[in-house]
Design an enzyme around this catalytic site. Structure first.
Site, short mmCIF file in Angstrom:
data_model
loop_
_atom_site.label_atom_id
_atom_site.label_comp_id
_atom_site.label_asym_id
_atom_site.label_seq_id
_atom_site.Cartn_x
_atom_site.Cartn_y
_atom_site.Cartn_z
N ALA A 81 10.92 3.14 -1.36
CA ALA A 81 12.25 2.76 -1.32
C ALA A 81 12.35 0.99 -2.54
CB ALA A 81 12.72 2.25 -0.10
N ALA A 82 11.28 0.75 -1.97
CA ALA A 82 10.39 -0.61 -2.39
C ALA A 82 10.79 -1.37 -3.97
CB ALA A 82 9.72 -1.52 -2.33
N GLY A 122 3.23 3.77 5.56
CA GLY A 122 4.34 3.56 6.08
C GLY A 122 5.19 2.41 5.58
N LEU A 123 5.02 1.92 4.88
CA LEU A 123 5.65 0.44 4.62
C LEU A 123 6.55 0.67 3.75
CD1 LEU A 123 2.50 -1.49 4.26
CD2 LEU A 123 3.78 -2.00 5.52
N GLY A 124 7.37 1.43 3.39
CA GLY A 124 8.27 2.21 2.04
C GLY A 124 8.13 1.94 0.99
N SER A 125 6.71 2.16 0.61
CA SER A 125 6.65 1.83 -0.84
C SER A 125 7.58 2.51 -1.46
CB SER A 125 5.48 2.04 -1.26
OG SER A 125 5.16 2.83 -2.66
N ASP A 173 14.82 3.71 5.90
CA ASP A 173 13.52 2.98 4.79
C ASP A 173 14.80 1.97 3.57
OD1 ASP A 173 10.99 4.04 6.11
OD2 ASP A 173 10.80 4.31 3.94
N PRO A 187 0.25 -1.25 -0.40
CA PRO A 187 0.12 0.29 -0.12
C PRO A 187 0.99 1.03 0.05
CG PRO A 187 -0.63 -1.69 1.74
CD PRO A 187 0.70 -1.75 1.09
O1 PMV Z 1 4.70 5.92 9.97
P1 PMV Z 1 6.68 5.65 9.16
O2 PMV Z 1 7.07 4.08 9.24
O3 PMV Z 1 7.28 6.67 7.69
O4 PMV Z 1 7.31 6.42 10.53
C1 PMV Z 1 7.62 7.45 10.78
C2 PMV Z 1 8.15 7.43 12.04
C3 PMV Z 1 7.90 8.58 12.97
O5 PMV Z 1 9.54 8.55 14.02
C4 PMV Z 1 7.58 8.72 13.80
C5 PMV Z 1 8.57 9.99 12.42
C6 PMV Z 1 10.36 9.80 11.58
O6 PMV Z 1 10.90 10.87 11.06
O7 PMV Z 1 11.08 9.17 12.44
#
Ligand code: PMV
Length: 310
Positions: free
Chosen positions: A106-107, A101-104, A148, A97
């Protein structure tokens, strides 16, 4: 001739938010969610087709950064290999998705870079590939931390402290996570800003929370190395408690975490920015079906399973 390459998603295991204040964090690959890229020698020049990405783009997402990232990845790989552009049709398929926050991003770049190398019958070591993907990440994130791209290129857990070289962590024993999606979009930027306000209003109360999270992450790194999964779970749940104190959990995240623990998870916490987005539960072979069902029952819109094998 058709060749293929892939790359995994990632998720933050521990240490989010406190990492902004110089504490360590750990991110792990999500090997079950992948981007797969195939390249077929045909046509003239390079053509990139991205059916899933186009379909999955949210309405407010600008297609431009994705296209720029693909073009930059291609340019940087060809420059590094000192190769003229080959005649290839490249198809990118993604199960990850977007913007969750799953790194799409960079993947996608990692899998694309790998398929270009394979198609050219060349190889790039992980360190060189990581440098390229870091450059591309700047398109998405401005000043990315590098976590990431590192976790995705090496597909290993990564221990990260701001402004310090990133370490990969060897795994003593594989462990399985369920990722439960609240289905609620949440702004990481706003959550990070609110933690900043809290910190500025009450530094004496907030600093010990951040320190405690840092301590948890250090202990967790050892647990991952030695394969002490039970303690790792307890540390995750403690980390969630501190994230609640930092005000970045939500009623739904708490409900998912409580349901996972009640169903037998070794540990559970929110993951990433919080307030919505994803939570993770550490499960065993015997508890995972129960926990999966429990998460769906309290409203997770989807649950992914992934085993971190190192
Ligand atoms: O949701 P993600 O995987 O993009 O993580 C955010 C992580 C935080 O620590 C909340 C923000 C940051 O820049 O490190």
């Amino acid at each position: 001739m058709t060749v293929e390459a892939s790359a995994s998603a990632k998720i933050i295991l521990l240490g989010e938010h406190a990492v902004v204040y110089g504490q360590p964090a750990i991110a792990v690959p999500v090997s079950s969610l992948r981007v797969t890229v195939s390249a077929t020698s045909q046509g003239k020049g390079i053509h990139i087709v991205t059916p899933d990405l186009n379909h999955a783009l949210p309405a407010d997402f600008q297609a431009q950064p994705v296209n720029d990232a693909l073009a930059l990845t291609t340019d940087l790989v060809l420059e590094k290999l000192q190769s003229p552009p080959p005649d290839l049709t490249i198809t990118i398929r993604s199960q990850i998705p977007l913007a969750s926050g799953l790194g799409s991003g960079a993947a996608v770049s990692t899998a694309l870079a790998r398929v270009l190398c394979t198609a050219l019958d060349r190889s790039l070591d992980d360190a060189s590939l990581n440098e390229i993907i870091y450059e591309v990440e700047k398109i998405h994130h401005g000043t990315p931390s590098g976590i990431d791209n590192t976790v995705i290129v090496y597909e290993k857990p990564v221990y990260f402290v701001r402004n310090q070289p990133i370490e990969t962590i060897e795994i003593g024993q594989p462990f399985t996570l369920l990722i439960g999606d609240t289905g609620q979009a949440a702004s990481t930027r706003i959550a990070v800003g609110d933690v900043r306000k809290l910190y500025e209003a009450n530094p004496l109360q907030t600093q010990p929370i951040l320190d405690a999270v840092g301590q948890i992450v250090v202990e967790a790194r050892n647990c991952i190395k030695t394969g002490d999964i039970t303690t790792l779970g307890q540390l995750m749940t403690r980390n969630h408690g501190y994230l609640q104190q930092l005000t970045v959990s939500s009623a739904h995240l708490d409900q998912l975490v409580d349901a996972a623990l009640a169903a037998g998870a070794l540990g559970a916490k929110l993951s990433g920015g919080g307030r919505g987005g994803n939570m993770i539960a550490l499960v065993t072979e015997t508890s995972k079906t129960n926990v999966h069902g429990a998460l769906l029952k309290v409203g997770a819109v989807r649950v992914f399973e992934t085993t971190v094998i190192g």
